[in-house]
Design an enzyme around this catalytic site. Structure first.
Site, PDB file in Angstrom:
ATOM      1  N   LEU A 151       0.739  -0.904  -0.141  1.00  0.00           N
ATOM      2  CA  LEU A 151      -0.011   0.154  -0.733  1.00  0.00           C
ATOM      3  C   LEU A 151       0.712   1.446  -0.219  1.00  0.00           C
ATOM      4  O   LEU A 151       2.305   1.111   0.380  1.00  0.00           O
ATOM      5  CB  LEU A 151      -1.119  -0.227   0.875  1.00  0.00           C
ATOM      6  CG  LEU A 151      -0.411   0.095   2.140  1.00  0.00           C
ATOM      7  CD1 LEU A 151      -0.063   1.115   2.532  1.00  0.00           C
ATOM      8  CD2 LEU A 151      -1.412  -0.424   3.830  1.00  0.00           C
ATOM      9  N   CYS A 261       9.430   4.429   4.109  1.00  0.00           N
ATOM     10  CA  CYS A 261      10.038   3.009   3.393  1.00  0.00           C
ATOM     11  C   CYS A 261      11.427   3.448   2.145  1.00  0.00           C
ATOM     12  O   CYS A 261      11.742   2.953   2.213  1.00  0.00           O
ATOM     13  CB  CYS A 261       8.989   2.844   2.039  1.00  0.00           C
ATOM     14  SG  CYS A 261       7.202   2.040   3.625  1.00  0.00           S
ATOM     15  N   LYS A 322       4.839  13.546   1.046  1.00  0.00           N
ATOM     16  CA  LYS A 322       4.311  13.596   0.262  1.00  0.00           C
ATOM     17  C   LYS A 322       2.738  13.426   0.377  1.00  0.00           C
ATOM     18  O   LYS A 322       2.282  13.840   1.694  1.00  0.00           O
ATOM     19  CB  LYS A 322       4.206  12.367  -0.408  1.00  0.00           C
ATOM     20  CG  LYS A 322       3.007  10.919   0.229  1.00  0.00           C
ATOM     21  CD  LYS A 322       3.182  10.050  -0.949  1.00  0.00           C
ATOM     22  CE  LYS A 322       2.691   8.456   0.111  1.00  0.00           C
ATOM     23  NZ  LYS A 322       2.139   7.167  -0.810  1.00  0.00           N
ATOM     24  N   ARG A 329       8.544  11.027   7.852  1.00  0.00           N
ATOM     25  CA  ARG A 329       9.430  10.806   7.872  1.00  0.00           C
ATOM     26  C   ARG A 329      10.095  10.873   6.926  1.00  0.00           C
ATOM     27  O   ARG A 329      10.187  10.688   5.884  1.00  0.00           O
ATOM     28  CB  ARG A 329       9.412   8.880   8.300  1.00  0.00           C
ATOM     29  CG  ARG A 329       8.187   9.025   9.674  1.00  0.00           C
ATOM     30  CD  ARG A 329       8.486   7.701  10.228  1.00  0.00           C
ATOM     31  NE  ARG A 329       6.860   6.731  10.003  1.00  0.00           N
ATOM     32  CZ  ARG A 329       6.369   6.253   9.496  1.00  0.00           C
ATOM     33  NH1 ARG A 329       6.575   5.158  10.412  1.00  0.00           N
ATOM     34  NH2 ARG A 329       5.450   5.610   8.842  1.00  0.00           N
TER      35      ARG A 329
HETATM   36  N1  LIG Z   1       4.005   3.316   6.075  1.00  0.00           N
HETATM   37  C1  LIG Z   1       4.080   2.056   4.935  1.00  0.00           C
HETATM   38  O1  LIG Z   1       3.528   3.470   3.788  1.00  0.00           O
HETATM   39  C2  LIG Z   1       4.475   1.165   4.294  1.00  0.00           C
HETATM   40  C3  LIG Z   1       4.246   0.819   3.368  1.00  0.00           C
HETATM   41  C4  LIG Z   1       4.114  -0.552   2.798  1.00  0.00           C
HETATM   42  C5  LIG Z   1       5.250  -1.506   4.303  1.00  0.00           C
HETATM   43  N2  LIG Z   1       5.309  -0.725   5.164  1.00  0.00           N
HETATM   44  C6  LIG Z   1       6.615  -1.716   6.520  1.00  0.00           C
HETATM   45  O2  LIG Z   1       5.337  -1.942   7.164  1.00  0.00           O
HETATM   46  C7  LIG Z   1       5.943  -2.029   8.743  1.00  0.00           C
HETATM   47  C8  LIG Z   1       4.943  -1.514   9.594  1.00  0.00           C
HETATM   48  O3  LIG Z   1       5.849   0.271   8.719  1.00  0.00           O
HETATM   49  P1  LIG Z   1       4.173   1.922  10.193  1.00  0.00           P
HETATM   50  O4  LIG Z   1       5.102   2.486   8.880  1.00  0.00           O
HETATM   51  O5  LIG Z   1       3.250   1.360   9.745  1.00  0.00           O
HETATM   52  O6  LIG Z   1       5.259   2.029  11.080  1.00  0.00           O
HETATM   53  P2  LIG Z   1       4.853   2.469  12.058  1.00  0.00           P
HETATM   54  O7  LIG Z   1       6.279   3.540  12.836  1.00  0.00           O
HETATM   55  O8  LIG Z   1       3.859   3.600  12.109  1.00  0.00           O
HETATM   56  O9  LIG Z   1       4.342   1.416  13.331  1.00  0.00           O
HETATM   57  C9  LIG Z   1       4.655   0.736  14.076  1.00  0.00           C
HETATM   58  C10 LIG Z   1       3.706   0.390  15.732  1.00  0.00           C
HETATM   59  O10 LIG Z   1       4.406  -1.097  15.462  1.00  0.00           O
HETATM   60  C11 LIG Z   1       4.367  -1.023  16.919  1.00  0.00           C
HETATM   61  N3  LIG Z   1       4.683  -1.605  17.960  1.00  0.00           N
HETATM   62  C12 LIG Z   1       6.554  -1.703  17.757  1.00  0.00           C
HETATM   63  N4  LIG Z   1       6.481  -3.065  18.444  1.00  0.00           N
HETATM   64  C13 LIG Z   1       5.856  -3.667  18.735  1.00  0.00           C
HETATM   65  C14 LIG Z   1       5.520  -4.546  19.048  1.00  0.00           C
HETATM   66  N5  LIG Z   1       6.113  -5.576  19.782  1.00  0.00           N
HETATM   67  N6  LIG Z   1       4.065  -4.712  20.378  1.00  0.00           N
HETATM   68  C15 LIG Z   1       2.883  -4.252  19.592  1.00  0.00           C
HETATM   69  N7  LIG Z   1       3.293  -3.253  18.935  1.00  0.00           N
HETATM   70  C16 LIG Z   1       4.187  -2.875  18.685  1.00  0.00           C
HETATM   71  C17 LIG Z   1       4.438   0.765  17.884  1.00  0.00           C
HETATM   72  O11 LIG Z   1       4.078   1.429  18.851  1.00  0.00           O
HETATM   73  C18 LIG Z   1       3.969   1.516  16.185  1.00  0.00           C
HETATM   74  O12 LIG Z   1       2.595   1.965  16.714  1.00  0.00           O
HETATM   75  C19 LIG Z   1       7.477  -1.284   8.281  1.00  0.00           C
HETATM   76  O13 LIG Z   1       8.147  -2.387   8.597  1.00  0.00           O
HETATM   77  C20 LIG Z   1       7.377  -0.704   7.147  1.00  0.00           C
HETATM   78  O14 LIG Z   1       8.165  -0.766   6.776  1.00  0.00           O
HETATM   79  C21 LIG Z   1       5.162   0.391   4.745  1.00  0.00           C
END
Ligand SMILES: NC(=O)c1ccc[n+]([C@@H]2O[C@H](COP(=O)([O-])OP(=O)(O)OC[C@H]3O[C@@H](n4cnc5c(N)ncnc54)[C@H](O)[C@@H]3O)[C@@H](O)[C@H]2O)c1
Length: 433
Positions: A151, A261, A322, A329
């Site tokens: 996404l 990302c 964006k 970030r």
């Molecule tokens: N942001 C994007 O557009 C996107 C798109 C595709 C993939 N990803 C990938 O998805 C993953 C998450 O990205 P995000 O942007 O949602 O991150 P984020 O930092 O917004 O969210 C991560 C959440 O995980 C929680 N967390 C961490 N450790 C935890 C634990 N042990 N137990 C419970 N909660 C815990 C944190 O408090 C936080 O709220 C990353 O690997 C990222 O690369 C992100």
């Protein structure tokens, strides 16, 4: 199905809400108690179009609940998604501590067969590490599945509900069947569900992001060459993009890519390739180009004003990395504003959604305008850094009235140079005369 989603950030919240939307029972877990409290009150902690309504509807229907208690969520779920962050370590590698810690906690809470699904973006081979961690903690049967998420922020809900493809890395049929069933409602229009080995699934995500980042850096270099020849990158881009082998997406030059990302994923793939004695030279260049691109607007400012901006008031439109997100970030706005401040400028910024996030970064070092035009009062220049739709067709007469000097540096090429100069502005953009 009964689903737990560990990590309720930009990805976890969208994933949880969308699975609830198709009738599943979803528990979203986050260790951040403030976030969970906010969600339980019916508010969402981030800005993402369409998400608030989706969360509200599914909460009311009791298909979507939020908790800080991971063990309970795991016990009552058959599928457990790990969607925690994978930030960059100092050496550029992906920091897997949150993924592995979550896997360990999941394993300790198991009370029967579970499918543990890795949604976080992780290097090839991570599913093996996750498997090892879980095996050490439990005797219950389990499967580990890799299910990278494609996404894009700003259109996350739509992307998840109507994906281009679903990638599933699985080693056993039982888990693969469950995943296919789970995703069937999202792929009725014909998007493929691709089953493959875990390492390929993990790499597919990095390769996709790296390709998109490459297109951006490539076009930024084309723009920089255009600048040197008085060519117009818009014309070049249109000619290139109409080639069906190339297509139009991700060919817009600007002030560099940001976000949570592309920067980290490009660094990570370079690093884990190096770990296996492979030097990913193209991506090293992609990253270097992106870093230098972030100072393009400042260089143009230096040429116009000289090195010091003492006594100058600079307006900034757009702070998020964006449009349609509040996420800052790695946003190019950050080094740009730092550069303005270090040159002595006074900065007033406006962003439709990212003001609160910006306040946590810059505090009182800059001013925050409540509306776009408020940022312009007495400004010596306007910098456009994020191409929010509301910046595209502004009232230029009003802009000119408000500013001390009618000078625009457009980091996203959203205005027509001829038109804007005719209105009396000094105008500079990326790769266009
Ligand atoms: N942001 C994007 O557009 C996107 C798109 C595709 C993939 N990803 C990938 O998805 C993953 C998450 O990205 P995000 O942007 O949602 O991150 P984020 O930092 O917004 O969210 C991560 C959440 O995980 C929680 N967390 C961490 N450790 C935890 C634990 N042990 N137990 C419970 N909660 C815990 C944190 O408090 C936080 O709220 C990353 O690997 C990222 O690369 C992100």
């Amino acid at each position: 199905m009964k689903i737990a989603v560990i990590g309720t950030g930009y990805v976890g919240l969208v994933v949880g809400a969308c699975f609830a939307e198709t009738g599943n029972d979803v528990i979203c877990v986050d260790r951040d108690a403030v976030k969970v409290r906010t969600l339980r009150r019916g508010r969402i902690p981030i800005y993402e179009p369409g998400l608030e309504e989706l969360v509200r509807r599914n909460r009311v229907e009791k298909r979507l609940v939020f908790t800080t208690r991971l063990p309970e969520a795991v016990k009552r779920s058959e599928l457990v998604f790990i969607a925690v962050g994978t930030p960059t370590n100092e050496d550029g590698s992906a920091d897997l501590q949150h993924v592995l810690a979550a896997a360990r906690e999941v394993a300790r809470s198991m009370n029967g067969y579970k499918v543990i699904v890795d949604k976080s973006t992780v290097p090839a081979g991570t599913s093996e590490l996750v498997r090892d961690v879980i095996r050490r903690e439990t005797t219950h049967p389990f499967s580990v599945v890799s299910n990278p998420e494609f996404l894009k922020q700003g259109a996350a809900v739509e992307d998840f509900l109507k994906p281009d493809r679903v990638v599933i890395g699985a080693t056993d049929e039982r888990a693969a069947e469950l995943m296919i069933e789970l995703y069937r409602p999202f792929t009725r229009t014909g998007a493929p569900i691709m089953i493959m080995d875990c390492a390929s699934a993990e790499l597919a995500k990095y390769a996709a992001n790296a390709m998109l980042a490459t297109r951006i850096s490539f076009m930024n270099e084309v723009a920089n060459v255009c600048d040197r020849f008085g060519a117009d990158v818009d014309q070049v881009r249109r000619a290139v993009a109409s080639d069906r082998r190339i297509g139009p997406a991700f060919l817009f030059p600007g002030v560099g890519y940001g976000g949570s990302c592309f920067p980290k994923d490009v660094k990570a793939i370079v690093r884990f390739s190096a770990d296996r004695k492979y030097r990913f030279r193209i991506l090293e260049a992609v990253e270097a180009v992106n870093e230098s691109q972030k100072s393009r607007l400042l260089e143009k400012l230096d040429r116009h004003f000289g090195k010091s901006l003492k006594g100058k008031r600079i307006a900034v439109w757009g702070l998020s990395f964006k449009p349609r997100t509040d996420d800052m970030r790695e946003a190019p706005a950050i080094p740009t504003i730092e550069g303005l401040l270090s040159r002595g400028a006074r900065v007033t910024a406006f962003d439709p959604e990212a003001k609160d996030v910006a306040r946590r970064i810059f505090g009182k070092r800059i001013q925050y305008a409540p509306r776009a035009y408020d940022a312009l009062k007495g400004a010596d220049a306007l910098l456009v850094i994020t191409e929010w739709n509301e910046f595209r067709e502004p009232d230029f007469a009003k802009i000119k009235r408000l500013m001390r000097q009618p000078v625009i540096f457009d980091g996203r090429n959203i205005y027509d140079p001829a038109q804007i100069r005719e209105l009396g502005f000094t105008y500079s953009s990326i790769g266009r005369p």
